[in-house]
Enzyme design. Structure first.
Site, PDB file in Angstrom:
ATOM      1  N   ARG A 121       7.803  26.437  -8.813  1.00  0.00           N
ATOM      2  CA  ARG A 121       7.913  25.988  -7.405  1.00  0.00           C
ATOM      3  C   ARG A 121       6.555  25.765  -6.740  1.00  0.00           C
ATOM      4  O   ARG A 121       6.434  25.821  -5.519  1.00  0.00           O
ATOM      5  CB  ARG A 121       8.712  26.972  -6.559  1.00  0.00           C
ATOM      6  CG  ARG A 121      10.148  27.096  -6.984  1.00  0.00           C
ATOM      7  CD  ARG A 121      10.993  27.629  -5.854  1.00  0.00           C
ATOM      8  NE  ARG A 121      12.358  27.767  -6.282  1.00  0.00           N
ATOM      9  CZ  ARG A 121      12.840  28.851  -6.895  1.00  0.00           C
ATOM     10  NH1 ARG A 121      12.062  29.887  -7.108  1.00  0.00           N
ATOM     11  NH2 ARG A 121      14.084  28.884  -7.270  1.00  0.00           N
ATOM     12  N   LYS A 143       0.065  12.987  -2.022  1.00  0.00           N
ATOM     13  CA  LYS A 143       1.181  12.271  -2.644  1.00  0.00           C
ATOM     14  C   LYS A 143       1.090  12.481  -4.151  1.00  0.00           C
ATOM     15  O   LYS A 143       0.097  12.081  -4.768  1.00  0.00           O
ATOM     16  CB  LYS A 143       1.115  10.774  -2.326  1.00  0.00           C
ATOM     17  CG  LYS A 143       1.632  10.423  -0.944  1.00  0.00           C
ATOM     18  CD  LYS A 143       1.735   8.912  -0.788  1.00  0.00           C
ATOM     19  CE  LYS A 143       2.286   8.542   0.588  1.00  0.00           C
ATOM     20  NZ  LYS A 143       2.302   7.078   0.798  1.00  0.00           N
ATOM     21  N   GLU A 185      -9.873  -0.876  -1.629  1.00  0.00           N
ATOM     22  CA  GLU A 185      -9.303   0.157  -0.747  1.00  0.00           C
ATOM     23  C   GLU A 185     -10.335   0.569   0.313  1.00  0.00           C
ATOM     24  O   GLU A 185      -9.977   0.910   1.432  1.00  0.00           O
ATOM     25  CB  GLU A 185      -8.864   1.395  -1.547  1.00  0.00           C
ATOM     26  CG  GLU A 185      -7.772   1.131  -2.569  1.00  0.00           C
ATOM     27  CD  GLU A 185      -6.358   0.956  -2.001  1.00  0.00           C
ATOM     28  OE1 GLU A 185      -6.122   1.287  -0.813  1.00  0.00           O
ATOM     29  OE2 GLU A 185      -5.495   0.470  -2.756  1.00  0.00           O
ATOM     30  N   LYS A 227      -9.039   8.628   5.784  1.00  0.00           N
ATOM     31  CA  LYS A 227      -7.751   9.029   5.198  1.00  0.00           C
ATOM     32  C   LYS A 227      -7.354  10.417   5.690  1.00  0.00           C
ATOM     33  O   LYS A 227      -6.194  10.667   6.030  1.00  0.00           O
ATOM     34  CB  LYS A 227      -7.804   8.981   3.667  1.00  0.00           C
ATOM     35  CG  LYS A 227      -6.478   9.425   3.069  1.00  0.00           C
ATOM     36  CD  LYS A 227      -6.031   8.687   1.859  1.00  0.00           C
ATOM     37  CE  LYS A 227      -4.592   9.093   1.519  1.00  0.00           C
ATOM     38  NZ  LYS A 227      -4.094   8.545   0.287  1.00  0.00           N
ATOM     39  N   GLU A 237       4.212  10.711   6.183  1.00  0.00           N
ATOM     40  CA  GLU A 237       4.441   9.265   6.393  1.00  0.00           C
ATOM     41  C   GLU A 237       5.701   8.975   7.200  1.00  0.00           C
ATOM     42  O   GLU A 237       6.575   8.216   6.778  1.00  0.00           O
ATOM     43  CB  GLU A 237       4.469   8.508   5.061  1.00  0.00           C
ATOM     44  CG  GLU A 237       4.277   7.014   5.283  1.00  0.00           C
ATOM     45  CD  GLU A 237       3.993   6.204   4.008  1.00  0.00           C
ATOM     46  OE1 GLU A 237       3.300   6.718   3.124  1.00  0.00           O
ATOM     47  OE2 GLU A 237       4.450   5.067   3.948  1.00  0.00           O
ATOM     48  N   ARG A 241       0.897   7.037   8.976  1.00  0.00           N
ATOM     49  CA  ARG A 241       0.346   6.975   7.616  1.00  0.00           C
ATOM     50  C   ARG A 241       0.606   5.625   6.958  1.00  0.00           C
ATOM     51  O   ARG A 241      -0.133   5.225   6.047  1.00  0.00           O
ATOM     52  CB  ARG A 241       0.903   8.133   6.769  1.00  0.00           C
ATOM     53  CG  ARG A 241       0.286   8.204   5.395  1.00  0.00           C
ATOM     54  CD  ARG A 241       0.520   9.535   4.708  1.00  0.00           C
ATOM     55  NE  ARG A 241      -0.042   9.518   3.368  1.00  0.00           N
ATOM     56  CZ  ARG A 241      -0.247  10.579   2.626  1.00  0.00           C
ATOM     57  NH1 ARG A 241       0.059  11.779   3.092  1.00  0.00           N
ATOM     58  NH2 ARG A 241      -0.760  10.487   1.415  1.00  0.00           N
ATOM     59  N   ASN A 245      -1.093   1.521   4.050  1.00  0.00           N
ATOM     60  CA  ASN A 245      -0.485   0.544   3.147  1.00  0.00           C
ATOM     61  C   ASN A 245      -0.828  -0.894   3.529  1.00  0.00           C
ATOM     62  O   ASN A 245      -0.146  -1.826   3.115  1.00  0.00           O
ATOM     63  CB  ASN A 245       1.041   0.716   3.139  1.00  0.00           C
ATOM     64  CG  ASN A 245       1.442   2.052   2.554  1.00  0.00           C
ATOM     65  OD1 ASN A 245       0.739   2.586   1.696  1.00  0.00           O
ATOM     66  ND2 ASN A 245       2.536   2.609   3.030  1.00  0.00           N
ATOM     67  N   HIS A 248      -0.532  -3.691   1.068  1.00  0.00           N
ATOM     68  CA  HIS A 248       0.274  -3.178  -0.033  1.00  0.00           C
ATOM     69  C   HIS A 248       1.682  -3.774  -0.065  1.00  0.00           C
ATOM     70  O   HIS A 248       2.350  -3.679  -1.080  1.00  0.00           O
ATOM     71  CB  HIS A 248       0.368  -1.651   0.037  1.00  0.00           C
ATOM     72  CG  HIS A 248      -0.910  -0.963  -0.370  1.00  0.00           C
ATOM     73  ND1 HIS A 248      -2.104  -1.158   0.289  1.00  0.00           N
ATOM     74  CD2 HIS A 248      -1.187  -0.090  -1.370  1.00  0.00           C
ATOM     75  CE1 HIS A 248      -3.046  -0.426  -0.287  1.00  0.00           C
ATOM     76  NE2 HIS A 248      -2.520   0.229  -1.293  1.00  0.00           N
ATOM     77  N   HIS A 252       2.219  -5.050  -3.483  1.00  0.00           N
ATOM     78  CA  HIS A 252       3.190  -4.360  -4.324  1.00  0.00           C
ATOM     79  C   HIS A 252       4.195  -5.352  -4.931  1.00  0.00           C
ATOM     80  O   HIS A 252       4.568  -5.243  -6.104  1.00  0.00           O
ATOM     81  CB  HIS A 252       3.901  -3.287  -3.487  1.00  0.00           C
ATOM     82  CG  HIS A 252       4.786  -2.402  -4.289  1.00  0.00           C
ATOM     83  ND1 HIS A 252       6.026  -2.014  -3.862  1.00  0.00           N
ATOM     84  CD2 HIS A 252       4.622  -1.846  -5.497  1.00  0.00           C
ATOM     85  CE1 HIS A 252       6.589  -1.265  -4.783  1.00  0.00           C
ATOM     86  NE2 HIS A 252       5.752  -1.138  -5.785  1.00  0.00           N
ATOM     87  N   HIS A 265      -4.168  -2.689  -9.375  1.00  0.00           N
ATOM     88  CA  HIS A 265      -3.633  -2.397  -8.045  1.00  0.00           C
ATOM     89  C   HIS A 265      -4.518  -3.014  -6.955  1.00  0.00           C
ATOM     90  O   HIS A 265      -4.036  -3.732  -6.079  1.00  0.00           O
ATOM     91  CB  HIS A 265      -3.506  -0.882  -7.889  1.00  0.00           C
ATOM     92  CG  HIS A 265      -3.015  -0.451  -6.550  1.00  0.00           C
ATOM     93  ND1 HIS A 265      -1.742  -0.725  -6.109  1.00  0.00           N
ATOM     94  CD2 HIS A 265      -3.635   0.222  -5.551  1.00  0.00           C
ATOM     95  CE1 HIS A 265      -1.604  -0.235  -4.892  1.00  0.00           C
ATOM     96  NE2 HIS A 265      -2.736   0.344  -4.526  1.00  0.00           N
TER      97      HIS A 265
HETATM   98  N1  GLY Z   1      -2.012   5.502  -0.526  1.00  0.00           N
HETATM   99  C1  GLY Z   1      -1.302   5.622   0.685  1.00  0.00           C
HETATM  100  C2  GLY Z   1      -1.095   7.012   1.141  1.00  0.00           C
HETATM  101  O1  GLY Z   1      -1.616   7.935   0.552  1.00  0.00           O
HETATM  102  O2  GLY Z   1      -0.370   7.219   2.080  1.00  0.00           O
END
Ligand code: GLY
Length: 359
Positions: A121, A143, A185, A227, A237, A241, A245, A248, A252, A265
């Site tokens: 966990r 993430k 980025e 960030k 998010e 957040r 993107n 993206h 994407h 990417h």
């Molecule tokens: N790469 C986008 C984020 O971490 O929210």
């Protein structure tokens, strides 16, 4: 050494940025974590260059390290690989106080974080990102995920690292194409939040590509700070957040249509940023210079501009995306360099018009 704090109450952590950090990683890590059983996860390419430097520094500082090395590549980011890593956790007798260290690019970071989040966990983990993309983006913000045949990063969680260690020297062994893709980025951060950063890249691109330490420190630290600020405001998010993107949405779709094989990417995101700027101009949100300045930087990086894809194909893929909410697409659109809005007002008609015009 530059230190950036990510303030997330109980989950707060430091990002350390410096040259020559890997050789002394153990000495810095003991400030964060008492020595313990440690699983060091990397891939075979990174292991060759940095595996023993990092293991030895950890061992000298009494961390009981076992190194596991994955085959490089996005295809490895699966539950099957996670299972192999869980086996290694059991074999090395990790417990709740042990540590997982991710040494590598985004794939290693994402899967190691996923294993750390789920083994017993959740056990402590730290990130040592070695690609520019991982340093300015994926290693920060928690993430973590593996891929599923139905989609990338579909099985995952938010799980913050205990610390992030960025050694700018690792960029010297990064292929130039990866450096350039990572820079996209950084440009993105300039567009969404920081006109001064954008100008700095315009003025200092040569120094950055020459891996001048001061220039690298500036762009990496500024990106990490941006960030960190965004994640501090919206860790999971829910809204803000999403600005990370920028580029993206279409990026994407381009990656999906080309099965993640044709574009890196960052390359797909660069094209996505340019189309997003065009959409913003079409909607009267901004003027042409916002597009032109991005186009000029992206050209200077030698990135591809044409996809050769049919606009209909991109539009169809856009509407199949997990980010479509009640049939509406969500776009991040620039109003000026340094400022974006989140919009669900982009219609299919606008998309067709924009995508039909070459960049
Ligand atoms: N790469 C986008 C984020 O971490 O929210």
């Amino acid at each position: 050494m530059k230190t950036i704090r990510v303030n997330l109450s109980d989950n707060s952590y430091n990002i350390y940025i410096d040259e020559g950090l890997l050789e002394k990683i153990g000495d810095t890590l003991v400030k964060e974590k008492t020595p313990c059983k440690t699983l060091l996860i990397t891939d075979k390419n990174i292991e060759k260059v940095y595996g023993s430097i990092v293991s030895e520094s950890l061992l000298r500082n009494k961390f009981d390290v076992r190194l596991v090395s994955l085959t490089p590549g996005e295809e490895q980011k699966t539950l099957e690989t996670a299972f192999i890593l869980y086996d290694a956790c059991f074999d090395h007798k990790l417990d709740r106080n042990s540590l997982i260290v991710a040494l590598g690019g985004g794939v290693v970071g994402d899967i190691s974080g996923f294993v750390a989040a789920t083994f017993m966990r959740g056990i402590p983990f730290i990130q040592i990102p070695t690609s520019l993309l991982a340093q300015v983006d994926s290693s920060i913000g928690g993430k973590v995920a593996v891929n599923h045949p139905k989609g990338k990063n579909m099985i995952g969680s938010f799980y913050q690292p205990r610390a992030v260690f960025i050694d700018t020297d690792t960029l010297a062994t990064l292929p130039a194409t990866e450096l350039v893709a990572g820079l996209v980025e950084v440009i993105k951060y300039g567009v969404i939040k920081d006109a001064e950063l954008f100008e700095f890249i315009e003025k200092s691109l040569y120094d950055i590509l020459q891996l001048n330490h001061d220039a690298l420190l500036k762009i990496i630290a500024t990106s990490c700070q941006i960030k960190a600020n965004v994640v501090e405001e919206d860790e999971k998010e829910k809204h803000l957040r999403a600005i990370l993107n920028y580029g993206h949405t279409i990026g994407h779709a381009i990656e999906t249509v080309t099965n993640y094989k044709k574009y890196r990417h960052g390359e797909a995101v660069a094209i996505g940023m340019l189309y997003a700027a065009r959409i913003a101009i079409d909607m009267g949100l901004t003027d042409n210079t916002v597009f032109e300045r991005q186009l000029s930087l992206i050209k200077r990086l030698g990135l591809p501009l044409q996809t050769g894809l049919k606009p209909e194909e991109i539009v169809k893929t856009l509407y199949a995306d997990k980010k479509v909410i009640s049939g509406r697409l969500r776009f991040i659109l620039p109003t000026q360099i340094g400022e974006v809005i989140i919009s669900d007002q982009v219609t299919e008609e606008i998309l067709h018009r924009i995508l039909n015009k070459p960049l």
